[in-house]
Design an enzyme around this catalytic site. Sequence first.
Site: not given
Ligand code: B12
Ligand code: SF4
Ligand code: SF4
Length: 311
Positions: A132, A242, A212, A190
Amino acid sequence: MNTKQFSETIKKKAHQLGFQKIGIAAAQSLTKQQSNLETWLKNGFHAEMHWMEKRKDERGDIFSYFPEAKTVISVGMNYYTGMSEDILSTSINFSNYAWGEDYHSLLKTRLTELLDFIKIQIPYIKGLVCVDTSPVMEKAWAQEAGIGWQGKHTNLITRDYGSWLFLGEIILDVELNYDQSFDEDLCGSCTACIDMCPTKALDEYVLDSEKCISYLTIEHRGPFSEESQQKLHGWIYGCDICQEVCPWNQKFQQKSEEMAFQPHWEVAHWTDDDWGNIDEDKFRKLFRKSAVKRTKYEGLKRNLQANESNT
Ligand code: B12
Ligand code: SF4
Ligand code: SF4
């Protein structure tokens, strides 16, 4: 032992240590993911998580973080307790990932054990354990290592456990036998996570942290703006919506055998009054070994008060 046999031995050991998923990827530049990270930061979607901005070069490029990197071993640990929010004796919502012990220390201990095991076979090996907090894109590496894909809610989903998995890595300076990356996107048409997110924080594969609930309740520091406060929807720590609505979880979630993730007695049994009466001493005792300590007493109290005002 040849590289293939050694890789298999590492995987077997990882399974014995309680990791359900393990994959091995070649360390390489992930240009697409790096560019997505940069766009995300440029759009300000990291809100006040300045630490995401500060180490963006390392997070986006593994060689900036660990120049000798050759291999990324990616692991996933199932944390689904078999229970839903309904088991809590309160109207307050509290994310299941923090019901029990802190996953950071648990995964780190197990991964360090795995690295020690690897070092017995190759003593000169250099390795880094990440869970993480290291500047590593954990979901992207898990996908490279073939564990699963990043869903539209941005979490990593597996075919056999859904997304209720914690991720971690060991980065090594030697080559191993690599797995095929996970190239499919099984979200299909979905959009359940996007539709059900109460604050509209999700666009396809992109999350705006400012909206969020997980960000607001855990990472945001200081008082809430009027607008942010309205967004909590009863959650005092994290948010699971989610992931709860995702069909991959509904169909494939499996109960974890890890007792450490089961809810602490207080988390399961405290009523609204108990939560309302929490003081710093109780907070410290209850969450000493929990991920909740990240939000600190002031943060949890702020979240409780904000939800109370909302109702
Ligand atoms: C910052 C962070 C957060 C932030 C931002 C979340 C985010 N999505 O980035 C906040 C505080 C909101 C958060 C929340 C949560 N987190 Co968090 N978080 C992190 C952390 C430290 C970094 C994530 C990161 O790099 N984000 C940067 C963005 C750019 O990355 P991304 O959203 O994944 O985007 C990628 C793709 O979506 C895609 N993408 C982006 N733009 C586009 C556009 C298009 C068109 C396409 C096709 C793709 C695409 O490319 C990006 C790069 O690969 C990681 C740990 C780590 N070191 O990786 C844990 C981590 C992701 N978190 C984790 C968890 C458990 C959570 C929560 C579930 C906790 C909770 N229950 O409240 C929530 C989930 C919220 C959600 N829906 O994401 C776990 C997820 C495990 C898993 N199975 O994926 C991690 C991996 C920690 C761990 N070691 O287990 N988190
Ligand atoms: S991540 Fe979202 S879009 Fe993908 S299967 Fe789950 S609910 Fe559906
Ligand atoms: S449903 Fe997922 S993206 Fe929306 S507020 Fe909750 S953790 Fe964040």
